[in-house]
Scaffold this motif. Structure first.
Motif, PDB file in Angstrom:
ATOM      1  N   SER A 171      -1.074   3.613 -15.245  1.00  0.00           N
ATOM      2  CA  SER A 171      -0.683   4.861 -15.908  1.00  0.00           C
ATOM      3  C   SER A 171       0.594   4.620 -16.693  1.00  0.00           C
ATOM      4  O   SER A 171       1.442   3.814 -16.278  1.00  0.00           O
ATOM      5  N   PRO A 172       0.769   5.303 -17.813  1.00  0.00           N
ATOM      6  CA  PRO A 172       2.030   5.194 -18.555  1.00  0.00           C
ATOM      7  C   PRO A 172       3.229   5.636 -17.725  1.00  0.00           C
ATOM      8  O   PRO A 172       4.366   5.294 -18.060  1.00  0.00           O
ATOM      9  N   LEU A 173       2.968   6.380 -16.654  1.00  0.00           N
ATOM     10  CA  LEU A 173       4.058   6.883 -15.817  1.00  0.00           C
ATOM     11  C   LEU A 173       4.461   5.912 -14.717  1.00  0.00           C
ATOM     12  O   LEU A 173       5.416   6.164 -13.987  1.00  0.00           O
ATOM     13  N   VAL A 174       3.723   4.814 -14.556  1.00  0.00           N
ATOM     14  CA  VAL A 174       4.020   3.826 -13.515  1.00  0.00           C
ATOM     15  C   VAL A 174       4.344   2.495 -14.167  1.00  0.00           C
ATOM     16  O   VAL A 174       3.537   1.944 -14.913  1.00  0.00           O
ATOM     17  N   VAL A 181      -7.396  -1.205  -5.002  1.00  0.00           N
ATOM     18  CA  VAL A 181      -7.817   0.128  -5.440  1.00  0.00           C
ATOM     19  C   VAL A 181      -6.619   0.936  -5.923  1.00  0.00           C
ATOM     20  O   VAL A 181      -6.669   1.591  -6.978  1.00  0.00           O
ATOM     21  N   LEU A 182      -5.545   0.889  -5.170  1.00  0.00           N
ATOM     22  CA  LEU A 182      -4.346   1.633  -5.571  1.00  0.00           C
ATOM     23  C   LEU A 182      -3.783   1.100  -6.888  1.00  0.00           C
ATOM     24  O   LEU A 182      -3.312   1.876  -7.728  1.00  0.00           O
ATOM     25  N   MET A 183      -3.859  -0.208  -7.065  1.00  0.00           N
ATOM     26  CA  MET A 183      -3.356  -0.788  -8.316  1.00  0.00           C
ATOM     27  C   MET A 183      -4.170  -0.303  -9.509  1.00  0.00           C
ATOM     28  O   MET A 183      -3.623  -0.024 -10.588  1.00  0.00           O
ATOM     29  N   GLU A 184      -5.478  -0.194  -9.331  1.00  0.00           N
ATOM     30  CA  GLU A 184      -6.316   0.329 -10.411  1.00  0.00           C
ATOM     31  C   GLU A 184      -5.895   1.742 -10.793  1.00  0.00           C
ATOM     32  O   GLU A 184      -5.848   2.094 -11.984  1.00  0.00           O
ATOM     33  N   GLN A 189       0.932  13.697 -10.657  1.00  0.00           N
ATOM     34  CA  GLN A 189       1.647  14.969 -10.828  1.00  0.00           C
ATOM     35  C   GLN A 189       2.592  14.955 -12.022  1.00  0.00           C
ATOM     36  O   GLN A 189       3.400  15.877 -12.196  1.00  0.00           O
ATOM     37  N   GLY A 190       2.516  13.910 -12.833  1.00  0.00           N
ATOM     38  CA  GLY A 190       3.349  13.843 -14.025  1.00  0.00           C
ATOM     39  C   GLY A 190       4.759  13.366 -13.775  1.00  0.00           C
ATOM     40  O   GLY A 190       5.648  13.591 -14.598  1.00  0.00           O
ATOM     41  N   VAL A 191       4.971  12.678 -12.657  1.00  0.00           N
ATOM     42  CA  VAL A 191       6.301  12.164 -12.307  1.00  0.00           C
ATOM     43  C   VAL A 191       6.334  10.667 -12.600  1.00  0.00           C
ATOM     44  O   VAL A 191       5.463   9.919 -12.152  1.00  0.00           O
ATOM     45  N   SER A 192       7.332  10.219 -13.349  1.00  0.00           N
ATOM     46  CA  SER A 192       7.435   8.805 -13.701  1.00  0.00           C
ATOM     47  C   SER A 192       8.093   8.017 -12.579  1.00  0.00           C
ATOM     48  O   SER A 192       8.944   8.533 -11.843  1.00  0.00           O
ATOM     49  N   CYS A 193       7.702   6.759 -12.437  1.00  0.00           N
ATOM     50  CA  CYS A 193       8.321   5.922 -11.413  1.00  0.00           C
ATOM     51  C   CYS A 193       8.346   4.464 -11.855  1.00  0.00           C
ATOM     52  O   CYS A 193       7.487   4.002 -12.610  1.00  0.00           O
ATOM     53  N   ILE A 194       9.348   3.760 -11.387  1.00  0.00           N
ATOM     54  CA  ILE A 194       9.468   2.316 -11.543  1.00  0.00           C
ATOM     55  C   ILE A 194       9.364   1.704 -10.155  1.00  0.00           C
ATOM     56  O   ILE A 194      10.028   2.152  -9.223  1.00  0.00           O
ATOM     57  N   VAL A 195       8.498   0.696 -10.027  1.00  0.00           N
ATOM     58  CA  VAL A 195       8.296   0.013  -8.749  1.00  0.00           C
ATOM     59  C   VAL A 195       8.869  -1.393  -8.865  1.00  0.00           C
ATOM     60  O   VAL A 195       8.486  -2.159  -9.752  1.00  0.00           O
ATOM     61  N   PRO A 220       0.799  -1.222   0.000  1.00  0.00           N
ATOM     62  CA  PRO A 220       0.000   0.000   0.000  1.00  0.00           C
ATOM     63  C   PRO A 220       0.833   1.274   0.000  1.00  0.00           C
ATOM     64  O   PRO A 220       0.507   2.236  -0.703  1.00  0.00           O
ATOM     65  N   THR A 221       1.919   1.284   0.763  1.00  0.00           N
ATOM     66  CA  THR A 221       2.733   2.497   0.860  1.00  0.00           C
ATOM     67  C   THR A 221       3.432   2.813  -0.456  1.00  0.00           C
ATOM     68  O   THR A 221       3.414   3.954  -0.926  1.00  0.00           O
ATOM     69  N   GLY A 222       4.047   1.799  -1.069  1.00  0.00           N
ATOM     70  CA  GLY A 222       4.720   2.024  -2.341  1.00  0.00           C
ATOM     71  C   GLY A 222       3.758   2.375  -3.451  1.00  0.00           C
ATOM     72  O   GLY A 222       4.029   3.267  -4.273  1.00  0.00           O
ATOM     73  N   LEU A 223       2.599   1.698  -3.495  1.00  0.00           N
ATOM     74  CA  LEU A 223       1.604   2.004  -4.532  1.00  0.00           C
ATOM     75  C   LEU A 223       1.020   3.398  -4.343  1.00  0.00           C
ATOM     76  O   LEU A 223       0.774   4.113  -5.317  1.00  0.00           O
ATOM     77  N   MET A 224       0.785   3.791  -3.082  1.00  0.00           N
ATOM     78  CA  MET A 224       0.257   5.131  -2.821  1.00  0.00           C
ATOM     79  C   MET A 224       1.216   6.189  -3.352  1.00  0.00           C
ATOM     80  O   MET A 224       0.792   7.169  -3.985  1.00  0.00           O
ATOM     81  N   LEU A 225       2.500   6.003  -3.122  1.00  0.00           N
ATOM     82  CA  LEU A 225       3.484   6.962  -3.617  1.00  0.00           C
ATOM     83  C   LEU A 225       3.500   6.977  -5.141  1.00  0.00           C
ATOM     84  O   LEU A 225       3.558   8.048  -5.758  1.00  0.00           O
ATOM     85  N   ALA A 226       3.431   5.811  -5.754  1.00  0.00           N
ATOM     86  CA  ALA A 226       3.436   5.741  -7.221  1.00  0.00           C
ATOM     87  C   ALA A 226       2.228   6.458  -7.804  1.00  0.00           C
ATOM     88  O   ALA A 226       2.339   7.209  -8.781  1.00  0.00           O
ATOM     89  N   VAL A 227       1.046   6.243  -7.220  1.00  0.00           N
ATOM     90  CA  VAL A 227      -0.169   6.905  -7.699  1.00  0.00           C
ATOM     91  C   VAL A 227      -0.049   8.413  -7.538  1.00  0.00           C
ATOM     92  O   VAL A 227      -0.371   9.193  -8.446  1.00  0.00           O
ATOM     93  N   ASP A 228       0.426   8.839  -6.385  1.00  0.00           N
ATOM     94  CA  ASP A 228       0.543  10.268  -6.110  1.00  0.00           C
ATOM     95  C   ASP A 228       1.512  10.937  -7.075  1.00  0.00           C
ATOM     96  O   ASP A 228       1.255  12.032  -7.583  1.00  0.00           O
ATOM     97  N   LEU A 229       2.633  10.293  -7.346  1.00  0.00           N
ATOM     98  CA  LEU A 229       3.617  10.860  -8.270  1.00  0.00           C
ATOM     99  C   LEU A 229       3.073  10.905  -9.695  1.00  0.00           C
ATOM    100  O   LEU A 229       3.237  11.912 -10.401  1.00  0.00           O
ATOM    101  N   ALA A 230       2.417   9.832 -10.119  1.00  0.00           N
ATOM    102  CA  ALA A 230       1.878   9.799 -11.477  1.00  0.00           C
ATOM    103  C   ALA A 230       0.827  10.876 -11.685  1.00  0.00           C
ATOM    104  O   ALA A 230       0.736  11.472 -12.768  1.00  0.00           O
TER     105      ALA A 230
END
Length: 480
Positions: A119-122, A112-115, A31-37, A19-29
């Motif tokens: 994003s192309p940014l995640v 829910v976070l996975m849904e 805002q237009g920030v790309s991330c690799i998990v 949940p913590t890592g996915l929440m950060l990925a969603v939040d960054l995406a």
């Protein structure tokens, strides 16, 4: 050169897809920030999980990000839960937009976070084991293992969301001092007969402690600790231990058909640092505490919301690095408070014998019969557990001591559609006195999403609210 492997790139590399890592990925995406998990587990969704609850402050933060309602659809909402001495932990009057607690398994929160992470940014890499990373002047190089091959990803920052045994924390050489506060407890998801009338049950006596939460899918999350019983070393009798403990504490009750059983020891630890170089820690990688109160997933999600908008402002808007320093100064005190709070609750539940316990029982049983005192106690318990009174110990403003209300949470804005939309766009909200116009022009460095008239007509204050809903500063605009 033909066949040469070229390293992947993303703005932020996140270790762990809980949940913590996915929440950060969603939040960054958002805002237009790309991330690799990077996630060690396979892609297959699991229904085996320890975390089970979301509290008011966390729900308010999730609401700001547009996530509270879809999670609530998968949850059981409770307005109060039973406590010791016949008291209730009441959420009906907590200072929050969501005056409730949700009983919701961690895997539903992850779903829910996975849904929202589609994003192309995640980019989530499953079955990928983090090996280590090396900081550079402007980037970090992260190595991981996938299908017996070592690969590399490059990013601006790395964030360890990889749990209490965090390999990221070890690589950063950050100490994790702590102590064990509870041994040989057992967790399980199982059937209970007769099913408790309440969604949550807490029971404690001289024999031990039992907690149950109804997942509304036929299963209850059950936590049991016995004062005298000890599971065998092989773990084969863990569920038998739990059944016996429930009987010792709750009387005639049947616990059967477990879909998951786990023995654990509870520790209290807070990392010495939340940041080292280009690396950050969030969630259980930064703090762990007893399961009492169900605070772990909540605090981890709050970590990610706090860090997410700050990373984005540094990456996308070239904000000063000092903004990132505020992550630890704001969130570490909340972890320390959670350790104290959960530790106090587990101590009360597991020390129900002796003279001290009898005296405490007498005092609390006496206080609860007075309606005014009982209501005050139950309201205070609700505020403590929900986190709705907690503020941030520091602010992104270097001049925070000149301002009042800094670090308080502006829950009242969540009912204003214009203000809520601004916060969901990761922008600031400025609340102005009546008669003031274009106030935001005085703060050109702020990405202002909305200006709002202060609903209190007598107020001459300007309130500036950050993208995570916390007040950055409140300025008195009254004539001198």
């Amino acid at each position: 050169m033909a066949g040469k492997y070229i390293a992947e790139y993303a703005d932020v590399i996140i270790i762990g897809a809980g949940p913590t890592g996915l929440m950060l990925a969603v939040d960054l995406a958002q805002q237009g920030v790309s991330c690799i998990v990077l996630e060690e587990r396979p892609r297959k969704r699991s229904n085996l999980t320890r975390a089970f609850s979301l509290h008011a402050r966390t729900l308010d933060l999730l609401h700001i990000r547009g996530l509270a309602d879809p999670i609530r659809d998968r949850a059981v909402s409770v307005q109060s839960i039973p406590f010791l001495w016949g008291l209730e932990v009441s959420f009906s009057e907590v200072p929050a937009f969501h005056r409730e607690m949700l009983v919701v398994p961690q895997f539903e929160v992850e779903a829910v976070l996975m849904e929202h992470a589609q994003s192309p940014l995640v980019d989530i890499h499953y079955e990928s084991t983090y090996i280590g990373h090396v900081d550079g002047p402007h980037s970090v190089s992260v190595s991981y293992r996938h299908n017996d091959h070592v690969r590399t990803v490059i990013g601006r920052f790395i964030v360890g969301a990889d749990g209490s045994r965090s390999a990221t924390r070890n690589q950063l050489d950050i100490q994790f001092p702590g102590k064990r506060v509870l041994a040989h407890a057992v967790l399980a998801d199982a059937h209970v007969f007769p099913s408790p009338e309440r969604p949550m049950v807490i029971a404690a006596n001289h024999a031990g402690f039992v907690f149950m939460a109804d997942f509304a899918d036929g299963y209850h999350r059950i936590f049991g600790w016995s004062r005298s019983r000890i599971p065998d070393e092989a773990g084969a009798s863990d569920f038998v231990y739990l059944q016996a403990t429930c009987g010792d504490v709750m009387g005639r009750i049947q616990v059967s058909n477990p879909r998951w059983v786990s023995r654990f020891s509870s520790y209290e630890s807070v990392a010495d640092y939340y940041r080292m170089g280009r690396g950050f820690l969030v969630g259980d990688a930064a703090h762990v505490h007893s399961p009492a109160g169900g605070l772990g997933m909540n605090l981890g999600l709050q970590d990610s919301v706090n860090l997410g908008w700050k990373l984005a402002r540094v990456i996308k808007n070239n904000a000063a690095d000092g903004l990132l320093k505020s992550y630890e100064s704001e969130m570490r005190p909340l972890a320390e408070a959670a350790v104290r709070s959960s530790g106090s609750m587990i101590h009360r539940a597991t020390h129900r014998r002796g003279l001290r316990a009898r005296i405490e029982d007498f005092i609390m049983s006496t206080l609860r019969v007075v309606p005014v005192t009982r209501n005050a106690l139950e309201r205070k318990l609700g505020e403590e557990l929900s986190g709705s009174r907690l503020g941030l110990a520091a602010s992104t403003s270097s001049r925070k001591l000149q301002y009042r209300d800094t670090g308080t949470f502006a829950a009242d804005l969540l009912g204003d559609p214009t203000a809520l939309e601004a916060l969901r766009s990761h922008r600031y909200v400025i609340e102005e006195p009546r008669g003031t116009t274009c106030l935001e022009t005085r703060y050109p460095g702020l990405p202002v999403g909305a200006s709002r008239i202060n609903p209190t007509t007598a107020s001459d204050s300007v309130r500036i609210v950050r993208p995570d809903g916390y007040v950055e500063r409140t300025i008195d605009e009254s004539p001198q």
